[in-house]
Design an enzyme around this catalytic site. Structure first.
Site, PDB file in Angstrom:
ATOM      1  N   ARG A  46       0.869  -1.026  -0.041  1.00 14.16           N
ATOM      2  CA  ARG A  46      -0.051   0.061  -0.166  1.00 14.16           C
ATOM      3  C   ARG A  46       0.907   1.409  -0.142  1.00 14.16           C
ATOM      4  NH1 ARG A  46      -5.553   0.050   2.557  1.00 14.16           N
ATOM      5  NH2 ARG A  46      -4.724   1.767   3.651  1.00 14.16           N
ATOM      6  N   SER A  47       2.070   1.200   0.271  1.00 15.22           N
ATOM      7  CA  SER A  47       3.103   2.455   0.573  1.00 15.22           C
ATOM      8  C   SER A  47       3.307   2.649  -0.939  1.00 15.22           C
ATOM      9  CB  SER A  47       4.166   2.040   1.539  1.00 15.22           C
ATOM     10  OG  SER A  47       3.934   1.925   2.956  1.00 15.22           O
ATOM     11  N   ARG A  57       0.559  12.826  -9.813  1.00 13.79           N
ATOM     12  CA  ARG A  57       0.641  14.383  -9.683  1.00 13.79           C
ATOM     13  C   ARG A  57       1.785  15.353  -9.962  1.00 13.79           C
ATOM     14  NH1 ARG A  57      -4.259  14.101 -10.146  1.00 13.79           N
ATOM     15  NH2 ARG A  57      -5.816  14.223  -8.296  1.00 13.79           N
ATOM     16  N   HIS A  60       1.698  15.476 -13.408  1.00 13.63           N
ATOM     17  CA  HIS A  60       0.805  16.633 -13.711  1.00 13.63           C
ATOM     18  C   HIS A  60       1.327  17.872 -13.865  1.00 13.63           C
ATOM     19  CE1 HIS A  60      -2.872  13.783 -12.971  1.00 13.63           C
ATOM     20  NE2 HIS A  60      -2.521  13.411 -13.829  1.00 13.63           N
ATOM     21  N   SER A  86       8.374   3.902   3.454  1.00 14.51           N
ATOM     22  CA  SER A  86       8.472   2.619   4.175  1.00 14.51           C
ATOM     23  C   SER A  86       8.015   2.698   5.630  1.00 14.51           C
ATOM     24  CB  SER A  86       9.778   1.948   4.102  1.00 14.51           C
ATOM     25  OG  SER A  86       9.840   0.508   4.567  1.00 14.51           O
ATOM     26  N   GLY A  87       7.352   2.176   6.139  1.00  8.75           N
ATOM     27  CA  GLY A  87       6.874   2.535   7.807  1.00  8.75           C
ATOM     28  C   GLY A  87       8.162   1.949   8.264  1.00  8.75           C
ATOM     29  N   SER A  88       8.497   0.624   8.232  1.00 11.30           N
ATOM     30  CA  SER A  88       9.731   0.031   9.024  1.00 11.30           C
ATOM     31  C   SER A  88      10.867   0.324   8.658  1.00 11.30           C
ATOM     32  CB  SER A  88       9.509  -1.652   8.944  1.00 11.30           C
ATOM     33  OG  SER A  88       9.863  -1.878   7.550  1.00 11.30           O
ATOM     34  N   GLY A  89      10.945   0.963   7.499  1.00 10.07           N
ATOM     35  CA  GLY A  89      12.304   1.185   6.887  1.00 10.07           C
ATOM     36  C   GLY A  89      13.440  -0.042   6.636  1.00 10.07           C
ATOM     37  N   GLU A  90      12.836  -1.133   6.677  1.00  8.27           N
ATOM     38  CA  GLU A  90      13.619  -2.414   6.563  1.00  8.27           C
ATOM     39  C   GLU A  90      13.002  -3.219   5.254  1.00  8.27           C
ATOM     40  OE1 GLU A  90      16.199  -2.732   8.461  1.00  8.27           O
ATOM     41  OE2 GLU A  90      16.048  -0.911   9.797  1.00  8.27           O
ATOM     42  N   THR A  91      12.203  -3.063   4.665  1.00  3.46           N
ATOM     43  CA  THR A  91      11.941  -3.909   3.528  1.00  3.46           C
ATOM     44  C   THR A  91      13.075  -3.926   2.697  1.00  3.46           C
ATOM     45  OG1 THR A  91       9.787  -2.936   3.643  1.00  3.46           O
ATOM     46  CG2 THR A  91      10.138  -4.123   1.531  1.00  3.46           C
ATOM     47  N   SER A 149      -2.251   0.988   8.300  1.00  2.00           N
ATOM     48  CA  SER A 149      -3.246   2.076   7.678  1.00  2.00           C
ATOM     49  C   SER A 149      -3.019   3.458   7.962  1.00  2.00           C
ATOM     50  CB  SER A 149      -4.520   1.440   7.918  1.00  2.00           C
ATOM     51  OG  SER A 149      -5.026   0.180   7.429  1.00  2.00           O
ATOM     52  N   GLU A 152       0.312   4.658   6.015  1.00  2.00           N
ATOM     53  CA  GLU A 152      -0.286   4.870   4.541  1.00  2.00           C
ATOM     54  C   GLU A 152      -1.056   6.147   4.071  1.00  2.00           C
ATOM     55  OE1 GLU A 152       0.350  -0.045   4.807  1.00  2.00           O
ATOM     56  OE2 GLU A 152      -1.722   0.805   4.547  1.00  2.00           O
ATOM     57  N   ASP A 160      -0.076  14.626  -1.011  1.00  2.00           N
ATOM     58  CA  ASP A 160      -0.806  15.538  -1.496  1.00  2.00           C
ATOM     59  C   ASP A 160      -0.485  17.060  -1.033  1.00  2.00           C
ATOM     60  OD1 ASP A 160      -2.087  14.019  -3.097  1.00  2.00           O
ATOM     61  OD2 ASP A 160      -3.856  13.603  -1.878  1.00  2.00           O
TER      62      ASP A 160
END
Length: 185
Positions: A46-47, A57, A60, A86-91, A149, A152, A160
């Site tokens: 989702r990120s 955008r 655009h 990345s929430g965890s920063g570890e992916t 959630s 994200e 935005d």
């Protein structure tokens, strides 16, 4: 609880995240985007979807922006910018992408819950967003929402808000941007 009550709670959680984001770090990111020749955005799950909406955008606005991993993505060169959400920063895949960008002379920006993570340590610019990681093991923020959630959603709204700041800096309005909107539909 009714669906609309859940929605009200989600909106309340999001409204509380705003004041926890550093304006100075956000401004560094805006300026780096404006100074970079090409912008690349990466994220998983989702990120990554939030990042794709941000790239759209930027396109655009006339910014040369790409989603990492797409077949039409250009090559990253020296002084280009890579933004990793990345929430965890570890992916692991995102860590490898950050390392590659650094080796090519790119600037790395991390949008994360975890500034002390591997990606955070590789980053030149860090914007810390409130939330909790998908396993809810990291992050000081409490949420009724599942997994990542809140992070994200905050990231989408932050992206935005960056667009609105770009518009202000470049003297753009929605009408000018709409001219770059897809018209083959």
């Amino acid at each position: 609880m009714e669906t609309t009550q859940y929605l009200a709670k989600v909106v309340q959680e999001l409204s509380q995240t705003v004041h926890l984001i550093s304006d100075s770090e956000a401004e560094k990111l805006v300026n780096q985007i404006l100074e970079s020749k090409k912008i690349f955005v990466a994220g998983a799950g989702r990120s990554g979807l939030m990042g794709k909406s941000f790239v759209m955008r930027m396109m655009h606005m006339g910014i040369d922006a790409y989603v990492v991993g797409e077949t039409v993505t250009a090559n990253l060169e020296k002084d280009d910018l890579l933004i990793i959400g990345s929430g965890s920063g570890e992916t692991k895949t995102l860590v490898a992408i950050a390392e590659k960008a650094k080796s090519l002379g790119g600037t790395v920006a991390a949008i994360t819950i975890s500034p002390e993570s591997t990606i955070g340590k590789l980053a030149d610019i860090i914007v810390t967003l409130p939330g909790v990681t998908k396993d809810q093991s990291e992050g000081d923020y409490k949420t009724i929402q599942p997994m990542g959630s809140l992070f994200e959603q905050t990231m989408l709204l932050f992206y935005d808000a960056l667009i609105l700041r770009f518009m202000e800096k470049k003297g753009l309005d929605s009408t000018k941007m709409y001219g770059k909107h897809a018209n083959l539909e």
